[in-house]
Design an enzyme around this catalytic site. Structure first.
Site, PDB file in Angstrom:
ATOM      1  CG  ASP A  66      -2.065   1.068   1.237  1.00  0.00           C
ATOM      2  OD1 ASP A  66      -2.262   1.702   0.422  1.00  0.00           O
ATOM      3  OD2 ASP A  66      -3.069   0.926   1.868  1.00  0.00           O
ATOM      4  CG  ASP A  67      -0.127   4.826   0.109  1.00  0.00           C
ATOM      5  OD1 ASP A  67      -1.223   4.178  -0.592  1.00  0.00           O
ATOM      6  OD2 ASP A  67      -0.651   5.781   0.801  1.00  0.00           O
ATOM      7  CB  CYS A 106      -6.442   2.433  -1.535  1.00  0.00           C
ATOM      8  SG  CYS A 106      -5.210   3.145  -0.637  1.00  0.00           S
ATOM      9  NE  ARG A 110      -6.045  -1.183  -2.114  1.00  0.00           N
ATOM     10  CZ  ARG A 110      -5.125  -1.893  -1.160  1.00  0.00           C
ATOM     11  NH1 ARG A 110      -5.300  -2.784  -0.471  1.00  0.00           N
ATOM     12  NH2 ARG A 110      -3.952  -1.104  -0.783  1.00  0.00           N
ATOM     13  CE  LYS A 165      -6.128   0.161   1.862  1.00  0.00           C
ATOM     14  NZ  LYS A 165      -5.289   1.402   2.088  1.00  0.00           N
ATOM     15  CG  HIS A 167      -9.828   0.822   0.925  1.00  0.00           C
ATOM     16  ND1 HIS A 167      -9.059   1.775   0.846  1.00  0.00           N
ATOM     17  CD2 HIS A 167     -11.105   1.543   1.242  1.00  0.00           C
ATOM     18  CE1 HIS A 167      -9.392   3.006   1.165  1.00  0.00           C
ATOM     19  NE2 HIS A 167     -10.507   2.832   1.352  1.00  0.00           N
ATOM     20  CB  SER A 190      -6.889   3.548   4.517  1.00  0.00           C
ATOM     21  OG  SER A 190      -6.958   3.398   3.244  1.00  0.00           O
ATOM     22  CG  HIS A 252      -2.144   3.965   3.645  1.00  0.00           C
ATOM     23  ND1 HIS A 252      -2.545   4.853   4.725  1.00  0.00           N
ATOM     24  CD2 HIS A 252      -2.916   4.040   2.523  1.00  0.00           C
ATOM     25  CE1 HIS A 252      -3.431   5.643   4.507  1.00  0.00           C
ATOM     26  NE2 HIS A 252      -3.732   5.302   3.158  1.00  0.00           N
ATOM     27  CG  ASP A 304      -2.123   0.691  -3.232  1.00  0.00           C
ATOM     28  OD1 ASP A 304      -1.167   1.226  -2.854  1.00  0.00           O
ATOM     29  OD2 ASP A 304      -3.378   1.142  -2.529  1.00  0.00           O
ATOM     30  CG  ASN A 305      -1.662   4.270  -4.245  1.00  0.00           C
ATOM     31  OD1 ASN A 305      -2.663   3.734  -3.316  1.00  0.00           O
ATOM     32  ND2 ASN A 305      -0.799   5.023  -3.359  1.00  0.00           N
ATOM     33  CE  LYS A 322      -2.730   7.718  -1.143  1.00  0.00           C
ATOM     34  NZ  LYS A 322      -2.878   6.965   0.184  1.00  0.00           N
TER      35      LYS A 322
HETATM   36 CA   LIG Z   1      -2.658   3.053  -1.544  1.00  0.00          CA
END
Ligand SMILES: [Ca+2]
Length: 504
Positions: A66-67, A106, A110, A165, A167, A190, A252, A304-305, A322
């Site tokens: 995540d991130d 996110c 996803r 996660k 989301h 998140s 994240h 994811d980003n 992001k």
């Molecule tokens: Ca993310």
């Protein structure tokens, strides 16, 4: 012989300095096999007898950070983070250097991994309340009528688990257990959306399947516990084909890590969390080897980003962060590994995407992506295997932010479309964006606008953009081929109660 590296202090200590018992203890593994406390007898005997996987379909593991930014791994140029295990995974497999997610945030990102579709296709490009992702107690979620990658594989006899996660909706109708996963363990949105950060929200829930087993979740141990859950699932299902989707909660913000990693990196909490994910990845790969299923398992590692502007992540050498449609927001570090199938130590710079994972895994599992609806992803197995002359199957890639088409990539060219920026919730108003054209092969950092020199390219990419608008829509414009999201009438918070003690 274990190959994991345990990080202590600011030095990488090779495994010769760790005795086997200590390593296993740290890894949540017993000396008898790769098992977890409470399950030792049952699983260790199975491990001891293991001589190989009788199933003839490959296993799949997708590790989805995540991130985590493009420049946050050693094998993608990080000088700050020690990621020897992911680096080794890359040396044993293939790096993808033009690998995209479909959104800089996110939820929409996803939705694409799960469905093989652009977020606007499945109407997951923003929340139902004009926010860029789903928030707790959301009415909206990924439509249960969409066919997820887990459902495709489950129909082929796969055991499926989502650990991490989610989301894509926090109501029971939208949880992983209703979207093709046999098993779920993780947080539904998140880690900055609990009551500690936003008083109106419920304490951050940790779920096992559909039950809240802890709230607020102890985030320090999340990466460790996710890893233990994955090791257990893999071990239990070693004789079946399995699909594990591991969307880490880290890195994240707020970043957390367990005692063994906290304060050990050269980049604060962000580096600590990154290095713990590296160790987690090692444990997973080592487990595959110990179970003799290493050569029948495809492992994909990506994010994811892009990294956020604050908190310590890096997207270098890309520009942007992001939440943006610059490369730094949507191009991710990606590594694919499958010994004997994916050539070792190769790099692929062809355009590929999380959109492609569902069609590719479907084909490897002996089936196809759904044919009763539009799927945007393509089978990229020829890229993964390094087939000579293999090219990206995508005519173009579309960079949407929320509901807005902001850029188009075709081959080496990326056109930032001219568009009006309107003030929306969670965003500052900005000036209108001008048309810009970049040659990403020569200018990966998007610094040299050469639109004036290539009017023919601009014209061609503008036409591709118009094609996307017609199909998927744009601000104030519906696309012809969008499908509805899922909705519930009365969403309820996911709350812990004493009655829902974890009895697993
Ligand atoms: Ca993310």
């Amino acid at each position: 012989m274990f190959g994991c590296h345990l990080l202590t202090g600011r030095n990488v200590i090779m495994n010769k300095n760790i005795n086997r018992r200590n390593f296993l203890k740290l890894a949540g593994v017993t000396a008898a096999g790769v098992v977890l406390p409470g399950c030792a007898d049952e699983l260790s005997s199975g491990f001891a007898q293991s001589t190989g996987n009788p199933a003839n379909k490959p296993n799949f593991i997708i590790i989805f950070c995540d991130d985590l930014g493009y420049g946050d791994l050693g094998c993608f140029g990080s000088k700050k983070h020690r990621t020897p295990n992911i680096d080794r995974m890359a040396a044993e497999g293939m790096r993808f250097t033009s690998f995209y997610v479909t959104s800089g945030v996110c939820t929409p990102s996803r939705s694409s991994l799960m469905t093989g579709c652009y977020p606007r296709r499945v109407n997951m490009h923003e929340s139902g309340r004009n926010e860029w992702v789903l928030f707790p107690v959301a009415r909206k979620g990924l439509n249960p009528n969409e066919i997820t990658i887990a459902e495709v594989l489950k129909a082929q006899g796969y055991a499926t688990a989502c650990v991490g996660k989610w989301h894509l909706g926090d109501q029971p109708e939208f949880l992983p257990t209703r979207q093709g996963f046999d098993y779920y363990y993780g947080i539904p949105y998140s880690n900055d959306m609990g009551a500690r950060q936003r008083k109106q929200n419920p304490p951050l829930p940790l779920l096992r399947n559909e039950k809240v087993i802890e709230a607020p979740a102890d985030q320090n141990t999340l990466t460790k516990r996710y890893t233990q859950e994955v090791l257990k699932f893999i071990t239990t299902n070693k004789d079946k084909p399995f699909f594990v989707y591991l969307p880490h909660t880290m890195v994240h913000n707020p970043v957390h890590s367990s005692d063994e990693f906290r304060g050990k990196s050269a980049n604060g909490g962000y580096g600590d969390a990154t290095e713990e994910i590296d160790f987690s990845t090692c444990q997973i790969l080592e487990t595959l080897k110990k179970l003799s299923i290493d050569d029948r398992t495809l492992v994909v590692f990506t994010s994811d980003n892009g990294a956020a502007k604050r908190w310590g992540g890096s997207n270098l050498p890309l520009s942007g962060f992001k939440g943006s449609t610059m490369e730094g927001g949507m191009r991710e570090p990606a590594v694919c590994r499958w010994p004997g199938k994916i050539p070792a130590g190769k790099t692929c710079d062809e355009l590929a995407s999380t959109l492609d994972l569902m069609p590719t895994l479907a084909r490897l599992a002996g089936t196809k992506a759904p044919t009763d609806r539009i799927i945007d992803g393509k089978n990229i197995w020829s890229l993964m295997t390094g087939k000579r002359g293999a090219k990206s199957p995508h005519e173009a890639f579309y960079y949407y932010f929320r509901d807005q088409l902001q850029a188009v990539r075709c081959g080496k060219w990326k056109l930032h479309l001219p568009y009006k920026i309107t003030k929306r919730k969670q965003e500052k108003a900005a000036s209108n964006a001008p048309l810009k054209l970049y040659d990403l092969e020569a200018d990966i950092g998007e610094t040299n606008n050469i639109a004036d020199r290539h009017p023919d390219v601009v014209k061609r990419l503008l036409a591709l953009g118009e094609k996307a608008r017609d199909d998927l829509g744009d601000v104030g414009r519906e696309g012809k081929n969008q499908r509805p999201a899922g909705w519930v009438v009365t969403p309820k918070p996911l709350l812990f109660s004493e009655k829902s003690q974890d009895s697993y």
